[in-house]
Each structure stands twice: as C-alpha cells, then as structure tokens.
Scaffold this active site. Sequence first.
Site, PDB file in Angstrom:
ATOM      1  CB  THR A 117      -0.885   0.014   1.270  1.00 33.72           C
ATOM      2  OG1 THR A 117      -1.497   1.296   1.387  1.00 33.72           O
ATOM      3  CG2 THR A 117      -0.075  -0.222   2.542  1.00 33.72           C
ATOM      4  CE1 TYR A 141      -3.652  -2.151   4.895  1.00 31.05           C
ATOM      5  CE2 TYR A 141      -3.425   0.150   4.269  1.00 31.05           C
ATOM      6  CZ  TYR A 141      -3.593  -1.169   3.918  1.00 31.05           C
ATOM      7  OH  TYR A 141      -3.693  -1.510   2.595  1.00 31.05           O
TER       8      TYR A 141
END
Length: 338
Positions: A117, A141
Amino acid sequence: MTVLVTGGAGYIGSHMVHALADAGESVVVVDNLSTGFSAFLPEGVPLFIGDAGDENLVESVIARHRVEAIIHFAGSVVVPDSMRNPLGYYRNNTMTTRSLLNTAVKCGINRFIFSSTAAVYGNPDQVPVPEHAPTRPLSPYGMSKLMTEIMLHDVASAHGMSYLVLRYFNVAGADPLGRVGLATVGATHLIKIAVEAAIGQRAKVDVFGTDYPTPDGSCIRDFIHVSDLAQAHRAALSYLRNGGASMTLNCGYGRGYSVLETIEAVRRVSMRNFAVQYAPRRPGDIVTMVADTSRIRSTLDWTPQYDDLDTIAAHALNWEQKLSRERGDLVQHAAASA
Ligand code: UDP
C-alpha cells in the site's frame, strides 16, 4: 500449473480471480470469508475456506493443485480500524504473511506477488511519490504492510524467490461487467461512501478535514480502477514468469483528485446532489498521495483501460445499484420463505 490467490473472495482478490479465469489461467483461492463472499468466485474456481496463514491448509492446496505462484491479497485494509486495533493488523497482515511465506518456502514456490500500500510512505516529502521515497507509515496498517515487505525481501534473498511488491494507491470502482465489486458492510472508503449516499443509503458524506494544505483544503488521492489493478497483477505474473527481477512498484495513475473533487464526480455521474458535511480530520490520514508511475510503466506490459475518475465513479455506482437490488431480492426471498 496453478496460481493461488489468497483473499480471492474479497474486493480486489475477486477481480483478480475473474481476470485470471477470463485469461484461461488455472486458479485456486484460499479465503477465510471474513470479508469476502464465495459467490464472487467464477464457476469452477476451487475455494478453500481458511486462513492464508494456516500452513497445513495452504501446503495441501499447493500440493493438490500444483501451485506455481502466489498472489497474496488476504489481510485487513482499513486505516482507522488499524489505529484502534494495531495487534489485529500485525496478526492478520504481518504474522499471516510470515506463515504463508514459510509454507511457500517449504513447498518451493518461487513467484510471489504481494499487495502492499501507498500507506507505507506516510506523508511523502515529494509528490508524485517514487518507490525509493522514505517509508514512514502513519498507521499500524501501513506499518504492518511495510514489515511484511521487509520480511518478503529477506525471505526471497535467502530462498531464491522472485517477488513483486505492488503498492496500491486508492483502489476503487468495480468490474465493468458488474460481476463483482466492493460489498463489505460498513466500508469506509470514500467512493463507496459517496455512491451509497447517491443511491440514498446514507444521508450524507462527511469530508474529513477541509483545512489541509491543498488547493481546496481536502486530502488528495490517486484513484486506480480495480480492474486495471487486476490487469497490473497479470502483467506482474508474466514479468516474473519471464524471469524478471524482484522489485517494488507503485500502482496508481499518477494523478491526484481531492476528496471534494471525488465527491463531485460521484454527484455528476449519479446526477444526485446528496448532502456533504465538513467534518474534523480523521486520524492517520495522509495529506496528498499520488504515485510516480514511471517504474510500473517501464517494467510491466500494462496499459490502464479505465484511467478516468468519472468512469471509476460510474462503475462503482452501477455496482452499488446492483448490490442494493440484490440485497432487496434477498430480503424479499427471506420474507417469502418465512
Ligand atoms: N474520506 C472522507 N469521508 C469519508 C471517507 C473518506 O472525507 O467518508 C477521506 C479520507 O479522510 C481520506 C480520503 O477520503 O482523506 C480517502 O480515504 P479512504 O478511506 O477512501 O482511503 P485511504 O486513503 O484512507 O486508504
């Protein structure tokens, strides 16, 4: 030879499985169905319900299906959730991948594609952000994905594995044929929220922060259509099959839209002037995130087909309308059989 897709019943994973099946590839899925749906898989694709970190399960799937490559999507993906539950993210993202890599090494798998990501960059010094930019995640995350990238790099070097780390920017839209899309209940992603408002499923869209140092004060994102992203993975697989070197690639279009511009696109394509409310900043949000796409464009044989915000919004809207009709059918069906 078969491609194993973990998380193949989820949002991006199911687009991947359809893209592979459409191309005539043999594919098998491991998914624990925590956020995925078995109905998202094309007919004939075997699904093993379980964790990508379940070493016995994955080992038997690899042996039974003569798996040649792994595309690893399974994981948790919501930034604000990760702020509340960091250990859950380190378990589902980092520890699960550690187990999956252990199985891959044990079984001699030497091609691995990992869903990472843009959140690994944190607030970048330079926009568009290149792959060599410093990594300073602002959320568990992002950190859980970065830790996994590092682990994958070390494992690949030690065990002769070739990998591609694909750092996704903001994935949105849905299959142009309407077969699959984002169906997670309580989804938090901007375009999903906006199309839900457009079809009357929510009263308004909150804009989290309008005092950022951007032209209109809202955050800026690089949205990539989920079907283009799936095709980028197919190109990544061909690259590895042709002996390409391990690498990290940004997956975006290289163009940013503000939150307000994105909401306007959904209003435009839906022709619904749903309410928008300015709200405080959301913790963990990055201000501006736009990909430098030169590396992916020069490395992979990949030409995006849906590089247009209105097209992304239109496909997301079509999917949301379909989902809403089908949920209605389900309710009617349940009521009729009660
Ligand atoms: N956002 C917003 N309202 C919403 C959902 C998202 O203003 O209801 C903003 C969010 O604060 C961020 C951008 O939209 O600036 C993209 O957020 P999203 O959750 O879609 O993806 P992220 O970039 O966090 O992965």
